[in-house]
Structure formats: C-alpha cells, structure tokens
Design an enzyme around this catalytic site. Structure first.
Site, short mmCIF file in Angstrom:
data_model
loop_
_atom_site.label_atom_id
_atom_site.label_comp_id
_atom_site.label_asym_id
_atom_site.label_seq_id
_atom_site.Cartn_x
_atom_site.Cartn_y
_atom_site.Cartn_z
N HIS A 100 0.88 -1.17 0.00
CA HIS A 100 0.00 0.00 0.00
C HIS A 100 0.92 1.22 0.00
O HIS A 100 2.02 1.18 0.55
CB HIS A 100 -0.84 0.11 1.27
CG HIS A 100 -1.75 -1.05 1.55
ND1 HIS A 100 -1.32 -2.20 2.14
CD2 HIS A 100 -3.08 -1.20 1.37
CE1 HIS A 100 -2.35 -3.03 2.29
NE2 HIS A 100 -3.43 -2.45 1.83
N ASP A 103 2.42 1.95 3.30
CA ASP A 103 3.34 0.95 3.87
C ASP A 103 4.77 1.35 3.58
O ASP A 103 5.68 0.99 4.33
CB ASP A 103 3.16 -0.44 3.21
CG ASP A 103 1.77 -1.01 3.36
OD1 ASP A 103 1.06 -0.62 4.30
OD2 ASP A 103 1.41 -1.85 2.51
N GLU A 231 -10.61 -7.09 -4.50
CA GLU A 231 -10.39 -8.13 -3.48
C GLU A 231 -11.64 -8.20 -2.61
O GLU A 231 -11.86 -7.34 -1.75
CB GLU A 231 -9.16 -7.76 -2.64
CG GLU A 231 -8.82 -8.82 -1.61
CD GLU A 231 -7.57 -8.48 -0.81
OE1 GLU A 231 -6.60 -7.95 -1.40
OE2 GLU A 231 -7.58 -8.71 0.40
N GLU A 267 -8.87 -13.73 -1.43
CA GLU A 267 -8.16 -14.00 -0.17
C GLU A 267 -8.91 -15.11 0.58
O GLU A 267 -10.13 -15.03 0.81
CB GLU A 267 -8.10 -12.73 0.67
CG GLU A 267 -7.45 -12.98 2.03
CD GLU A 267 -6.97 -11.71 2.71
OE1 GLU A 267 -6.57 -10.75 2.01
OE2 GLU A 267 -6.99 -11.68 3.95
N HIS A 270 -11.02 -14.11 3.57
CA HIS A 270 -12.19 -13.32 3.20
C HIS A 270 -13.31 -14.23 2.70
O HIS A 270 -14.48 -14.01 3.00
CB HIS A 270 -11.84 -12.30 2.12
CG HIS A 270 -10.87 -11.25 2.56
ND1 HIS A 270 -10.45 -10.23 1.75
CD2 HIS A 270 -10.23 -11.05 3.74
CE1 HIS A 270 -9.60 -9.45 2.40
NE2 HIS A 270 -9.45 -9.94 3.61
N ASP A 295 -4.62 -13.81 -2.30
CA ASP A 295 -4.01 -13.43 -1.03
C ASP A 295 -4.02 -14.69 -0.17
O ASP A 295 -5.08 -15.15 0.30
CB ASP A 295 -4.78 -12.27 -0.36
CG ASP A 295 -4.21 -10.92 -0.76
OD1 ASP A 295 -3.39 -10.88 -1.70
OD2 ASP A 295 -4.55 -9.90 -0.12
N ASP A 308 -5.87 -13.61 9.38
CA ASP A 308 -4.68 -13.52 8.52
C ASP A 308 -3.54 -14.43 8.97
O ASP A 308 -2.40 -13.98 9.14
CB ASP A 308 -4.18 -12.06 8.45
CG ASP A 308 -5.05 -11.18 7.58
OD1 ASP A 308 -5.88 -11.71 6.82
OD2 ASP A 308 -4.90 -9.94 7.65
C1 XUL Z 1 -7.55 -6.58 4.43
C2 XUL Z 1 -6.74 -6.98 3.27
C3 XUL Z 1 -5.89 -5.93 2.64
C4 XUL Z 1 -5.80 -6.03 1.16
C5 XUL Z 1 -5.09 -4.87 0.51
O1 XUL Z 1 -8.36 -7.57 4.94
O2 XUL Z 1 -6.75 -8.13 2.88
O3 XUL Z 1 -4.63 -6.00 3.22
O4 XUL Z 1 -5.19 -7.20 0.78
O5 XUL Z 1 -5.60 -3.65 0.83
CO CO Z 2 -5.77 -9.12 1.39
#
Ligand code: XUL
Ligand code: CO
Length: 437
Positions: A100, A103, A231, A267, A270, A295, A308
């Site tokens: 990002h 970051d 995402e 992800e 998610h 992800d 995560d």
């Molecule tokens: C948050 C997430 C983020 C995205 C990028 O849940 O997954 O880190 O991957 O903004």
């Molecule tokens: Co993510």
C-alpha cells in the site's frame, strides 16, 4: 550489513530435514505438471504485515522489533524497511512484493509531501531491484486507515474526501507502474455501511464504480497493461462491505462495464468470512474468466474475523491448487497477506512463517498433481453429467429445445429415475487414499 544476521539463504532440504530454516516441500526447480514449482507458485511478500505490523492489537502494543535500526516514522526507517524486505525476499527466494502507498512511506499531513516521499522511496526500491530477481506483484492505496476515510473512499459522503481518494489512487498507480507492477488492487476496506438509515447504497456504488473507471482510464493512459483487481471481503471493518464475495464483485463489475479490465484477488480468509470455502470463490472467479491473483492466508473457524494466519491447512491448499491448475494458473501470484501470531515476535519467526506458507502451497501443488494424475475425481464428475451428452440432454445443452418439448417428454416418462448417487464420501475417501496411500 545484513539485517537478518545469522539467517542464511533458505534451502530445500526435503521432508526429513529437521532444520526449521529450510524448505521441506518447496523445491523451486522441481517440475510438477510440466512446469517448475516456482512458476506455479509466484509467491509475494506483503509489505504491511511483514515489514510494518509488529503485533499491536486492540489490547496491547507491539511485541516485535521492526525498527530495523532506524527511527520509526522517518524516511530512514522507510529505507531500512526496503533493505529488510529485499534481504528477506532474497533469502527466501520470493520474487514479488505487494504494497500500500502508506506501507512504504510515512504519510505526511500534506499529500504533496507524501507524494514526494513516494517518489523518493520508489527510486530507492528501483535501485534495489537492479540485478535482483524481485518484482512488484501489485500496488494499492490505503483508503481505510486515515480518519478521513471513516465513511468510505469511493463510497464517501464527502466530495472532498472523494478527491483525496482519487489523488491517492492516481499516485499509487504511478508508483505501481514505475515499479513494473503486474496488478493494481482495490480492496474496499471501508466501502460499505453500518446502517441503511444513513446510507444511499445505489449512490455509493455508482461513485465507487466511477472511481474505478477513472483509475482504468488513467492507468491505461500511463502505460499500465496489467490487471486491476477487486479483493472481495464481506465484513470487517464495515458491518457490510459492498464487495461481499467473488459473485457479488463480478456482478458489480459487469453492471458497470468494468469486467474487461478487472479480475479477482481472492483471499482465503475473506472467502471463509463470506460463508464460503476458499476454493468456492476461486471457482466462481475462474468460471467467469476472472481468477487473477490470490491473497494466501487462512482464518480460524472459531473466530469471526480476519485472523490472517499463515497457510497451514494442506487440504485447503490442495483444493486451492486444483482450482488454480485447472484454471491454467494465475495471471497474478500468491501474496502472503498473513501475519505472525503476536507471541511469534522474532526474526526467525518471520522466516519460519513464510517457510510454512510456501511449504503448505508446495504440498497443495504436489497433491493436486496426484489427484489430477489419478483421474478418478474428474472422471466421476464427467460421468455424473453424462445424461447431457446424447439424446434430449444434448439438445438441452445445444439450446435446441423448448419447454413444451421437455414437458411432453416428462409426460411420457412418468416419474424419472433417481439421478444417481453423489458419492461424496467415496470421493473424499479417494482423496485420502491418493494423498496418504
Ligand atoms: C484486508 C486486506 C488488505 C488487502 C489490501 O483484509 O486483505 O490488506 O489485501 O488492501
Ligand atoms: Co488481502
């Protein structure tokens, strides 16, 4: 001077090795299903979890020391993170990173100063990339942490905040292109709502789509040829997020005519928050021609939020790799959007987490190969739909029939025979036999 002193390049030592700082299954040059493991599995480091986050949670402060020898919040620290990140990736043989905007530099009050810092750090990163086989997988703008985004970015009620979001997307695209990024991600962190009482959903979705359309136009105008990604995530931080899951996001993209430029970045954690398996969202993306990137992480079935965690579940990785291989691979890669558990605070823990994740996906790939070569699962699926291969079934598939014709056939036959066992337990037993037999 090495930052991760005492940790050498991580090598493949095989399944019997007891060296915690070695790969047991990820053997980058091993050929699996006609391609090298490293080609099947383009791994990426997530800048935010690995180099920025240090364990702060709602109840306590940092446990890990990630100053990397510099004062936090300074450009020296931003550069130290680049040094640390590149040393880390090189030692693990990771070829990509994701970031990002905030970051890679500390955000200033004035966006002009933040952008200047982004120019400076991207020059520094480019310099590092020279002669190294490390590239940018994707970039993105953080449009969820700063209080200005409390009501969303594209979905905000404030036109001024919308301008700010646009400015961040523009600059994040500039930097992604400058670093040769393959993709650009929109994760709608605060694109959603808490209550319908104060929210015009249609208005907000139109504004989000418009921001994405402008991003595509700008990106293409500066030579970005890669994929834009949505995402999906159903909740957290918002109670309800618009990009609930792959099916919802794909419908949104089609409705607003963005589907040619966008794919999905799926992800695992998610998907499970949305009440799906990881492989479900991968399949939905793949059959719509929108499986872009992954992800790679995993959640905790006992917890209702995004934990995560580093991927450890080999069954899930196996199902994931079956989807990826059957889809012909990813255009993006496997970004470890995963963090060490708070009590795992040492540099060794950072390396061991990535080794775990990479080995888990290597196992997933090796298992997918076994399942594909065994062939029984695919054959069963084929047989299951065999009644559509000839006769009236074939006519249905070819769209050459009508409700009247089908109803007349039904009238003739009386009750149809039962459609055949789904054999789920049998198929699960086949998987276990193939994996462990
Ligand atoms: C948050 C997430 C983020 C995205 C990028 O849940 O997954 O880190 O991957 O903004
Ligand atoms: Co993510």
């Amino acid at each position: 001077m090495a930052i991760f002193e005492g940790i050498d390049t991580i090598k493949f030592e095989g399944a019997k090795s007891t060296n915690p700082l070695a790969f047991k299954f990820y053997d980058k040059d091993r050929v699996v299903l006609g391609k090298k493991m490293s080609e099947h599995l383009p791994f990426a480091m997530a800048w935010w979890h690995n180099l920025c986050a240090a364990g702060t949670d709602m109840f306590g402060r940092d446990t890990a020391e990630k100053s990397f020898g510099a004062v936090k919040g300074t450009m020296e620290h931003a550069k130290a993170k680049v040094d640390a990140g590149f040393e880390f990736m090189q030692k693990l043989g990771i070829e990509y990173f994701c970031f990002h905007d905030v970051d890679i530099v500390p955000e200033a009050d004035d966006i002009k100063e933040t952008n200047r810092r982004l120019d400076e750090i991207s020059d520094y990163i480019l310099e590092k990339m020279k002669g190294m086989n490390i590239k940018c997988l994707w970039g993105t703008a953080n449009m969820f942490s700063n209080p200005r985004f409390m009501n969303g970015a594209g979905s905000t009620n404030s036109a001024d905040v919308y301008c700010f979001a646009a400015a961040q997307v523009k600059k994040a695209l500039d930097i992604t292109v400058k670093l040769g990024g393959k993709g650009y991600v929109f994760w709608g962190g605060r694109e959603g709502y808490e209550t319908l009482l104060n929210t015009d959903v249609k208005f907000e979705q139109e504004n989000i789509a418009n921001l994405m359309r402008m991003a595509v136009e700008y990106g293409r105008s500066i030579g970005f040829t890669g994929d834009f990604y949505i995402e999906p995530k159903p909740k957290e931080p918002m109670k309800h997020q618009y990009d609930f899951d792959a099916a919802t996001a794909i419908g949104f993209l089609r409705y607003y005519g963005l589907d040619k430029d966008f794919k999905m970045n799926i992800e695992a954690n998610h998907a499970t928050l949305a009440g799906h398996t990881f492989e479900h969202d991968l399949r939905i993306s793949a059959i719509n021609g929108m499986l872009g990137s992954i992800d790679a992480n995993q959640g905790d079935y006992l917890l209702g939020w995004d934990t995560d965690e580093f991927p450890f579940d080999v069954y899930t990785a196996t199902m994931c790799m079956l989807e990826v291989v059957n889809a012909g691979g990813l255009t993006g890669g496997f970004n470890f959007d995963a963090k060490n558990r708070r009590p795992s605070y040492t540099f060794e823990d950072m390396f061991e987490a990535y080794i775990l994740g990479m080995d888990t996906f290597a196992l997933g790939l090796l298992n997918a190969e076994k399942i594909i070569n065994d062939g029984r699962i695919e054959e069963f699926k084929k047989q299951r739909y065999a009644s559509f291969e000839s006769g009236i079934g074939k006519k249905i598939r070819e769209k050459k029939t009508t409700l009247e014709e089908l109803a007349a056939i039904a009238d003739e036959m009386g009750a149809p025979a039962l459609p055949g066992s789904g054999k789920q337990e049998h198929l699960e037993a086949v998987i276990n036999q193939v994996l462990f037999g």
